[in-house]
Design a protein around this motif. Structure first.
Motif, PDB file in Angstrom:
ATOM      1  N   LEU A 254       0.825  -1.205   0.000  1.00  0.00           N
ATOM      2  CA  LEU A 254       0.000   0.000   0.000  1.00  0.00           C
ATOM      3  C   LEU A 254       0.862   1.260   0.000  1.00  0.00           C
ATOM      4  O   LEU A 254       0.499   2.261  -0.625  1.00  0.00           O
ATOM      5  N   ALA A 255       2.001   1.217   0.689  1.00  0.00           N
ATOM      6  CA  ALA A 255       2.886   2.376   0.710  1.00  0.00           C
ATOM      7  C   ALA A 255       3.421   2.673  -0.691  1.00  0.00           C
ATOM      8  O   ALA A 255       3.515   3.835  -1.099  1.00  0.00           O
ATOM      9  N   GLU A 256       3.755   1.628  -1.448  1.00  0.00           N
ATOM     10  CA  GLU A 256       4.235   1.830  -2.822  1.00  0.00           C
ATOM     11  C   GLU A 256       3.123   2.383  -3.714  1.00  0.00           C
ATOM     12  O   GLU A 256       3.355   3.272  -4.538  1.00  0.00           O
ATOM     13  N   ALA A 257       1.904   1.855  -3.551  1.00  0.00           N
ATOM     14  CA  ALA A 257       0.782   2.351  -4.350  1.00  0.00           C
ATOM     15  C   ALA A 257       0.457   3.800  -4.022  1.00  0.00           C
ATOM     16  O   ALA A 257       0.178   4.607  -4.920  1.00  0.00           O
ATOM     17  N   ALA A 258       0.493   4.156  -2.744  1.00  0.00           N
ATOM     18  CA  ALA A 258       0.226   5.541  -2.351  1.00  0.00           C
ATOM     19  C   ALA A 258       1.294   6.476  -2.890  1.00  0.00           C
ATOM     20  O   ALA A 258       1.010   7.632  -3.229  1.00  0.00           O
ATOM     21  N   ARG A 259       2.515   5.998  -2.986  1.00  0.00           N
ATOM     22  CA  ARG A 259       3.607   6.837  -3.465  1.00  0.00           C
ATOM     23  C   ARG A 259       3.386   7.289  -4.906  1.00  0.00           C
ATOM     24  O   ARG A 259       3.765   8.406  -5.278  1.00  0.00           O
TER      25      ARG A 259
END
Length: 461
Positions: A413-418
């Motif tokens: 999720l952190a990569e997608a939010a980035r």
């Protein structure tokens, strides 16, 4: 009474050409690797004994051993260093394997040129191409350097003489299956030759502290050609992966004595050479301005690296016969299972439609975490309604219609939010005690039927 003399057991005279397994008589199938027709007769194995020799380097307490001699030296190619665990260790031997034409020689020539420009003496041994052919490739990818030495050799004794003459700090042998020893019977590439060549080069590398890269061939099923002992001899085994018609190349460590084996390097192969991709997620997303029915995004983990990947699905009414199922980049059996679950558990009738499922950019989705994205892409295609913009899905789909948890959801999720995603559909309880990334709305679901309701969500502003 006459005594009967005890007979000696016959020495093994048959050996498997694939794995080196030995037998005292011929058999049609290898007892180790189970390959058919690979056992052939060899000469009798002579028993050798060795007397104790004078110790030149006596054993020392482990605390007194100088560990600085095993520190990795960067190659200058960041993605390759990531896979190796920081770089090449002096005296370390790395086996680089992959299919023909996938980019092994191009990458290693680039590594050789960067090391030479950094002041290290490099020797590149080519057993498959002439020195002139390697020079032409070097000009094309701008890999010419003064301290980079080329030699086209296939004889082991001559290769060892070249090493003694040049005294390199980095040695590249392309490939180990093309080098042969005159003292060993058999053609280059057979079990005995590969074992002898690898052992001789490894001995020289360890004795002189030479970082060594060996190129290895692969068989039809993608495994490394030659005896299994080759993988045990070397310190690191690196595998090249990628579709022939795609520019993306993945490099992963299968074995690594100096670092982790869960790192993946991403490269872009073009006419100008091979370039590392520190941020490859954009390669696997379409460039459409408006959402389209039948598309959904997921985040997979390649090693410890999250990659945002898009799945596309297309449904066409069947003509009355058996429905057609065509996939590209996703597992066909898992796709068939997801179709059955949608039809039976979520009420999405797909049994009479021809189904086409593919990934974007040549990515491969073998991880079960992409199941939910495939299911939502199929449901969206059936309804003819696009999913909300900025939505992704992560989760494994079970036969009971349940959505199971997968590992590393916060990292995904952190990569997608980035890169700008605002909504995510994940299995219930995936976040645990951690909170969702800032600006992202996380929807937790327990089954496929609940997940398909996300199609009706309003498009975010």
């Amino acid at each position: 009474m006459a005594t009967t003399a005890r007979k000696k057991a016959p020495a093994p005279t048959y050996r498997c050409t694939e794995c080196g397994w030995q037998a005292v008589k011929w058999v049609g199938r290898c007892g180790e690797c189970q390959a058919w027709g690979t056992v052939s007769e060899v000469g009798q194995t002579r028993v050798r004994t060795a007397a104790a020799a004078t110790v030149e380097r006596p054993a020392r307490p482990i605390g007194e051993v100088d560990a600085t001699r095993a520190e990795a030296q960067a190659t200058g190619v960041g993605e390759f260093d990531r896979v190796l665990g920081g770089g090449l260790v002096p005296g370390g031997v790395v086996l680089v394997a992959g299919e023909p034409g996938i980019g092994k020689s191009t990458l290693l020539l680039d590594v050789a040129a960067r090391a030479a420009r950094a002041g290290r003496r490099v020797l590149y041994i080519s057993g498959e191409e002439s020195a002139a052919q390697v020079r032409l490739r070097g000009e094309r990818i701008e890999a010419l350097a003064r301290d980079l030495y080329l030699a086209s050799e296939t004889d082991l004794a001559t290769v060892l003489a070249q090493i003694d003459r040049v005294e390199p700090e980095l040695l590249i042998v392309d490939s180990v299956q093309t080098i042969a020893s005159a003292e060993i019977d058999g053609a280059p590439g057979n079990v005995s030759q590969v074992r002898e060549v690898a052992a001789a080069i490894l001995q020289v590398a360890k004795r002189h502290g030479i970082g060594t890269l060996l190129v290895g061939h692969v068989t039809k099923d993608g495994s490394i050609a030659g005896p299994r002992v080759l993988e045990h001899l070397v310190d690191v085994v690196v595998q090249f992966e990628g579709e022939r018609h795609s520019r993306l190349r993945l490099v992963r460590a299968v074995k690594n004595r100096y670092g982790p084996t869960d790192e993946v390097g991403c490269f872009d192969l073009s006419e100008l050479g091979i370039v590392g991709l520190p941020d490859p997620s954009g390669l696997f997303l379409s460039r459409l301005d408006e959402p389209v029915p039948g598309t959904c995004v997921s985040v997979t983990l390649e090693g410890r690296r999250p990659l945002v990947t898009e799945v596309q699905a297309l449904l066409v009414p069947g003509n009355g016969g058996s429905a057609r199922r065509t996939t590209n980049g996703v597992d066909s059996s898992r796709t068939a299972m997801i179709l059955a679950v949608l039809d039976r558990r979520a009420g999405v009738a797909l049994r009479n439609d021809d189904c086409y499922v593919s990934t974007v950019g040549g990515a491969k989705l073998s991880e079960p975490a992409a199941d939910l994205a495939i299911a939502l892409a199929l449901a969206s295609a059936k309804e003819g309604r696009p999913l909300p913009a900025g939505l992704l899905a992560v989760g494994e789909v079970g036969l009971a219609g349940d959505v199971r948890g997968v590992g590393g959801v916060p990292r995904r999720l952190a990569e997608a939010a980035r890169i700008g995603f605002k909504r995510a559909i994940v299995p219930a309880g995936s976040l645990g005690t951690e909170s969702a990334p800032a600006g992202m709305r996380v929807i937790e679901v327990r089954d496929v039927h609940a997940a398909t309701r996300a199609i009706a969500l309003p498009v975010s502003s």
